[in-house]
Design a protein around this motif. Structure first.
Motif, PDB file in Angstrom:
ATOM      1  N   TRP A   1       0.730  -1.316   0.303  1.00 36.36           N
ATOM      2  CA  TRP A   1      -0.339  -0.048  -0.051  1.00 36.36           C
ATOM      3  C   TRP A   1       0.987   0.991   0.380  1.00 36.36           C
ATOM      4  CZ3 TRP A   1       1.145   2.132   4.663  1.00 36.36           C
ATOM      5  CH2 TRP A   1       1.798   1.546   5.353  1.00 36.36           C
ATOM      6  N   GLY A   2       2.242   0.914  -0.402  1.00 35.91           N
ATOM      7  CA  GLY A   2       2.736   2.868  -0.690  1.00 35.91           C
ATOM      8  C   GLY A   2       3.777   2.757   0.250  1.00 35.91           C
ATOM      9  N   TYR A   3       3.876   2.266   1.882  1.00 35.12           N
ATOM     10  CA  TYR A   3       4.368   2.548   2.438  1.00 35.12           C
ATOM     11  C   TYR A   3       5.718   3.258   2.022  1.00 35.12           C
ATOM     12  CZ  TYR A   3       7.474   3.037   7.160  1.00 35.12           C
ATOM     13  OH  TYR A   3       8.337   3.580   7.325  1.00 35.12           O
ATOM     14  N   LEU A   4       6.712   2.223   1.774  1.00 33.02           N
ATOM     15  CA  LEU A   4       8.470   2.610   1.179  1.00 33.02           C
ATOM     16  C   LEU A   4       8.130   3.446   0.289  1.00 33.02           C
ATOM     17  CD1 LEU A   4       9.393  -0.878   1.441  1.00 33.02           C
ATOM     18  CD2 LEU A   4      10.568   0.736   2.876  1.00 33.02           C
ATOM     19  N   SER A   5       7.748   3.712  -0.061  1.00 30.16           N
ATOM     20  CA  SER A   5       7.334   5.178  -1.645  1.00 30.16           C
ATOM     21  C   SER A   5       7.192   5.959  -0.961  1.00 30.16           C
ATOM     22  CB  SER A   5       6.598   4.771  -2.693  1.00 30.16           C
ATOM     23  OG  SER A   5       7.328   3.415  -3.814  1.00 30.16           O
ATOM     24  N   VAL A   6       6.637   6.273  -0.104  1.00 33.32           N
ATOM     25  CA  VAL A   6       6.556   7.121   0.282  1.00 33.32           C
ATOM     26  C   VAL A   6       7.476   8.142   1.436  1.00 33.32           C
ATOM     27  CG1 VAL A   6       4.567   8.876   2.271  1.00 33.32           C
ATOM     28  CG2 VAL A   6       4.298   7.133   0.464  1.00 33.32           C
ATOM     29  N   MET A   7       7.738   6.936   2.340  1.00 33.72           N
ATOM     30  CA  MET A   7       9.149   7.359   2.721  1.00 33.72           C
ATOM     31  C   MET A   7      10.382   7.531   2.080  1.00 33.72           C
ATOM     32  SD  MET A   7       7.665   6.959   6.191  1.00 33.72           S
ATOM     33  CE  MET A   7       9.272   8.009   6.757  1.00 33.72           C
ATOM     34  N   LEU A   8      10.683   6.815   0.906  1.00 35.16           N
ATOM     35  CA  LEU A   8      11.950   7.893   0.471  1.00 35.16           C
ATOM     36  C   LEU A   8      11.283   8.668  -0.279  1.00 35.16           C
ATOM     37  CD1 LEU A   8      14.453   6.675  -1.102  1.00 35.16           C
ATOM     38  CD2 LEU A   8      13.204   5.599  -3.653  1.00 35.16           C
ATOM     39  N   ALA A   9      10.526   8.870  -0.997  1.00 32.06           N
ATOM     40  CA  ALA A   9      10.021  10.398  -1.683  1.00 32.06           C
ATOM     41  C   ALA A   9      10.096  11.387  -0.285  1.00 32.06           C
ATOM     42  CB  ALA A   9       8.307  10.496  -2.600  1.00 32.06           C
ATOM     43  N   GLN A  10       9.444  11.038   0.786  1.00 30.67           N
ATOM     44  CA  GLN A  10       9.684  12.404   2.121  1.00 30.67           C
ATOM     45  C   GLN A  10      11.670  12.633   2.307  1.00 30.67           C
ATOM     46  OE1 GLN A  10       7.403  11.118   5.274  1.00 30.67           O
ATOM     47  NE2 GLN A  10       5.405  11.289   3.795  1.00 30.67           N
ATOM     48  N   ALA A  11      12.279  11.377   1.958  1.00 35.22           N
ATOM     49  CA  ALA A  11      13.706  11.258   2.790  1.00 35.22           C
ATOM     50  C   ALA A  11      14.269  11.616   1.599  1.00 35.22           C
ATOM     51  CB  ALA A  11      14.583   9.935   3.274  1.00 35.22           C
ATOM     52  N   SER A  12      14.225  11.516   0.602  1.00 31.24           N
ATOM     53  CA  SER A  12      14.689  11.955  -0.962  1.00 31.24           C
ATOM     54  C   SER A  12      14.214  12.836  -1.841  1.00 31.24           C
ATOM     55  CB  SER A  12      15.862  11.610  -1.716  1.00 31.24           C
ATOM     56  OG  SER A  12      16.662  10.319  -0.795  1.00 31.24           O
ATOM     57  N   PRO A  13      13.706  14.057  -1.336  1.00 29.35           N
ATOM     58  CA  PRO A  13      11.898  15.278  -1.919  1.00 29.35           C
ATOM     59  C   PRO A  13      12.712  15.494  -3.450  1.00 29.35           C
ATOM     60  CG  PRO A  13      13.208  16.124  -0.861  1.00 29.35           C
ATOM     61  CD  PRO A  13      13.645  14.989   0.056  1.00 29.35           C
ATOM     62  N   GLY A  14      13.159  15.173  -3.353  1.00 32.46           N
ATOM     63  CA  GLY A  14      14.862  15.622  -5.167  1.00 32.46           C
ATOM     64  C   GLY A  14      14.998  14.584  -6.782  1.00 32.46           C
ATOM     65  N   LEU A  15      13.668  12.992  -5.554  1.00 28.54           N
ATOM     66  CA  LEU A  15      14.678  11.900  -6.490  1.00 28.54           C
ATOM     67  C   LEU A  15      13.236  12.198  -7.654  1.00 28.54           C
ATOM     68  CD1 LEU A  15      12.781   9.265  -5.121  1.00 28.54           C
ATOM     69  CD2 LEU A  15      11.554  11.164  -5.123  1.00 28.54           C
ATOM     70  N   LYS A  16      14.005  12.277  -9.318  1.00 32.78           N
ATOM     71  CA  LYS A  16      12.693  12.119  -9.909  1.00 32.78           C
ATOM     72  C   LYS A  16      11.931  12.382 -10.564  1.00 32.78           C
ATOM     73  CE  LYS A  16      17.692  13.068 -13.111  1.00 32.78           C
ATOM     74  NZ  LYS A  16      18.549  12.965 -14.215  1.00 32.78           N
ATOM     75  N   GLY A  17      11.448  10.396  -9.724  1.00 32.11           N
ATOM     76  CA  GLY A  17      10.074   9.611  -9.843  1.00 32.11           C
ATOM     77  C   GLY A  17      10.687   8.107  -9.337  1.00 32.11           C
ATOM     78  N   ILE A  18       9.568   7.917  -8.769  1.00 30.46           N
ATOM     79  CA  ILE A  18       9.377   6.360  -8.490  1.00 30.46           C
ATOM     80  C   ILE A  18       7.899   5.478  -9.371  1.00 30.46           C
ATOM     81  CG2 ILE A  18       8.177   6.765  -6.723  1.00 30.46           C
ATOM     82  CD1 ILE A  18       9.423   4.945  -4.661  1.00 30.46           C
ATOM     83  N   ASP A  19       8.336   4.890 -10.072  1.00 24.79           N
ATOM     84  CA  ASP A  19       7.214   3.731 -10.058  1.00 24.79           C
ATOM     85  C   ASP A  19       7.265   2.454  -8.871  1.00 24.79           C
ATOM     86  OD1 ASP A  19       7.982   4.725 -12.381  1.00 24.79           O
ATOM     87  OD2 ASP A  19       8.888   3.508 -13.120  1.00 24.79           O
ATOM     88  N   LEU A  20       6.099   1.854  -9.050  1.00 23.67           N
ATOM     89  CA  LEU A  20       5.377   1.018  -7.881  1.00 23.67           C
ATOM     90  C   LEU A  20       5.323   0.016  -8.501  1.00 23.67           C
ATOM     91  CD1 LEU A  20       4.917   4.522  -6.704  1.00 23.67           C
ATOM     92  CD2 LEU A  20       3.660   3.029  -4.769  1.00 23.67           C
ATOM     93  N   PHE A  21       5.197  -1.079  -7.993  1.00 22.32           N
ATOM     94  CA  PHE A  21       5.387  -2.018  -8.819  1.00 22.32           C
ATOM     95  C   PHE A  21       4.833  -3.373  -7.916  1.00 22.32           C
ATOM     96  CE2 PHE A  21       8.268  -0.812 -11.290  1.00 22.32           C
ATOM     97  CZ  PHE A  21       7.947  -1.204 -13.150  1.00 22.32           C
ATOM     98  N   GLU A  22       2.944  -4.156  -8.170  1.00 19.82           N
ATOM     99  CA  GLU A  22       2.640  -4.534  -7.101  1.00 19.82           C
ATOM    100  C   GLU A  22       1.742  -5.963  -7.676  1.00 19.82           C
ATOM    101  OE1 GLU A  22       0.638  -6.139  -3.549  1.00 19.82           O
ATOM    102  OE2 GLU A  22       2.995  -5.087  -3.577  1.00 19.82           O
ATOM    103  N   ALA A  23       1.719  -6.152  -7.040  1.00 16.13           N
ATOM    104  CA  ALA A  23       0.338  -7.902  -7.816  1.00 16.13           C
ATOM    105  C   ALA A  23      -0.993  -8.099  -7.080  1.00 16.13           C
ATOM    106  CB  ALA A  23       1.294  -8.753  -7.440  1.00 16.13           C
ATOM    107  N   ASP A  24      -1.063  -7.246  -6.228  1.00 14.34           N
ATOM    108  CA  ASP A  24      -2.953  -7.024  -5.850  1.00 14.34           C
ATOM    109  C   ASP A  24      -2.910  -5.770  -6.101  1.00 14.34           C
ATOM    110  OD1 ASP A  24      -4.831  -6.812  -3.706  1.00 14.34           O
ATOM    111  OD2 ASP A  24      -3.972  -7.172  -2.378  1.00 14.34           O
ATOM    112  N   HIS A  25      -4.042  -5.758  -7.054  1.00 13.43           N
ATOM    113  CA  HIS A  25      -4.398  -4.228  -7.395  1.00 13.43           C
ATOM    114  C   HIS A  25      -5.551  -3.770  -6.497  1.00 13.43           C
ATOM    115  CE1 HIS A  25      -7.095  -2.430 -10.281  1.00 13.43           C
ATOM    116  NE2 HIS A  25      -6.996  -2.651 -10.624  1.00 13.43           N
ATOM    117  N   ASP A  26      -6.094  -4.444  -5.528  1.00 14.55           N
ATOM    118  CA  ASP A  26      -6.174  -3.479  -4.761  1.00 14.55           C
ATOM    119  C   ASP A  26      -5.101  -2.453  -3.991  1.00 14.55           C
ATOM    120  OD1 ASP A  26      -9.044  -4.052  -5.158  1.00 14.55           O
ATOM    121  OD2 ASP A  26      -9.396  -6.344  -3.767  1.00 14.55           O
ATOM    122  N   ALA A  27      -3.941  -3.441  -3.223  1.00  7.54           N
ATOM    123  CA  ALA A  27      -3.554  -2.625  -2.900  1.00  7.54           C
ATOM    124  C   ALA A  27      -2.883  -1.557  -3.204  1.00  7.54           C
ATOM    125  CB  ALA A  27      -2.068  -3.333  -2.474  1.00  7.54           C
ATOM    126  N   LEU A  28      -1.887  -2.249  -4.295  1.00  6.88           N
ATOM    127  CA  LEU A  28      -2.283  -1.019  -5.380  1.00  6.88           C
ATOM    128  C   LEU A  28      -2.571  -0.106  -6.029  1.00  6.88           C
ATOM    129  CD1 LEU A  28       0.363  -0.899  -7.504  1.00  6.88           C
ATOM    130  CD2 LEU A  28      -1.329  -0.809  -9.251  1.00  6.88           C
TER     131      LEU A  28
END
Length: 338
Positions: free
Chosen positions: A205-232
């Motif tokens: 449900w995106g925890y690590l993506s959010v934490m990376l974005a908050q830790a490194s606000p200068g990142l160019k972008g992030i792609d999230l890959f997930e097999a559970d459609h509901d979680a995605l």
């Protein structure tokens, strides 16, 4: 090989205890999985629903009419195949009640180890007309959909959970009611000056993506890959709410069998290692291999795992270099470079 719960589900039709749905009727199959054989006389068209990508692809391969999300209404029959998540099983029954017409037949089945007995007893309390049949180490039970289902739907439908007051999750998703302790450990070691392209493999449900974005606000972008459609879909909402300025793309994807298109400077992951009730480290190993393959030359993988899982061997065989960042009593954070 199909699991026993599938055979349990269709057994009442096979034996003639329940008449199979015929021409002119419509069937909804929630939690559908491949490997079933329709009993003789079961000729009604069936709409299958399966949000897990590997199971969805298996249904596609057998040419089933399958979708990741439920749609339609006034079905004549609903089939519910249960899994290991109590809240998800109850929610599927609630969905069956909402999507069927009054007087429709709803058939539910699952294995004993998935708690089908307690689920049947819970549904029995509504005192709907029905019966049950044990077979193949499981139980099938069925009932007639009553006219008024509002109260039952309210009691059975899953309620979204607020994690730490800022994240949205729901029963059936990994660590749906709290931040996973392993992910939290990895989050504490994420870079604070990363400016490249990142990916989150098995994003949940995106925890690590959010934490990376908050830790490194200068990142160019992030792609999230997930097999559970509901979680995605939950991850989509969580990233939008908690990292609104971060460019993000979302992929419903089976990392164990589908290649990724792009290459990344950094991949973060808390790889899954269970299939059903059994520990299956091969799943995590396959996703680690996929991650290393998806890195740019010199790119870095950061992952967290239970201390007992033997992922160092996978890294030794597939990475240019690897090591351990930290560990605690339960988890270890590993890194690798391509």
């Amino acid at each position: 090989m199909s699991r026993d719960a599938l055979k349990t589900l269709f057994h009442p039709f096979e034996t003639g205890i329940i008449d199979p749905p015929g021409e002119g009727e419509r069937v909804l199959f929630l939690g559908a999985e491949a490997g079933y054989r329709l009993p003789e006389g079961f000729v009604a068209p069936m709409s299958a629903v399966q949000p897990l990508r590997p199971l969805y692809r298996a249904l596609e391969a057998m040419r089933a009419d399958v979708s990741a999300v439920v749609s339609g209404e006034d079905y004549d029959v609903a089939l519910v195949l249960c899994g290991k998540h109590k809240g998800e099983n109850e929610d599927r029954i609630a969905e069956a009640l909402k999507r069927t017409r009054e007087g429709a037949l709803i058939v539910v089945a699952g294995s004993k180890e998935d708690g089908i007995q307690s689920l049947r007893k819970r549904i029995d309390k509504f005192e709907w007309d029905g019966d049950h049949l044990p077979k193949y180490h499981g139980v099938a039970f069925w009932f007639t959909r009553p006219e008024d289902v509002a109260d039952a739907v309210d009691k059975l439908a899953k309620v979204p959970v607020r994690v730490d007051g800022v994240f949205e999750a729901a029963p059936g998703m990994f660590s749906h009611d709290r931040v996973d302790a392993g992910s939290e450990l990895l989050a504490s070691r994420l870079p604070k000056d990363f400016t490249g392209h990142a990916a989150d493999f098995g994003a949940g449900w995106g925890y690590l993506s959010v934490m990376l974005a908050q830790a490194s606000p200068g990142l160019k972008g992030i792609d999230l890959f997930e097999a559970d459609h509901d979680a995605l879909e939950a991850a989509r909402r969580n990233v939008k709410a908690n990292a609104p300025t971060t460019p993000a793309r979302f992929y419903w994807h089976d990392l164990t069998s589908e290649d990724t298109r792009d290459k990344y400077d950094l991949i973060v992951m808390n790889p899954p290692f269970h299939e059903g009730h059994a520990a299956e480290p091969a799943i995590g190993s396959a996703i680690i291999k996929a991650a290393l393959k998806a890195l740019k030359q010199g790119g870095k993988l950061m992952l967290v795992a239970n201390r007992g899982l033997p992922y160092e061997q996978v890294l030794a065989e597939n990475a240019k270099e690897y090591g351990e960042t930290c560990r605690n009593a339960r988890f270890k954070v590993l890194w690798a470079k391509r």
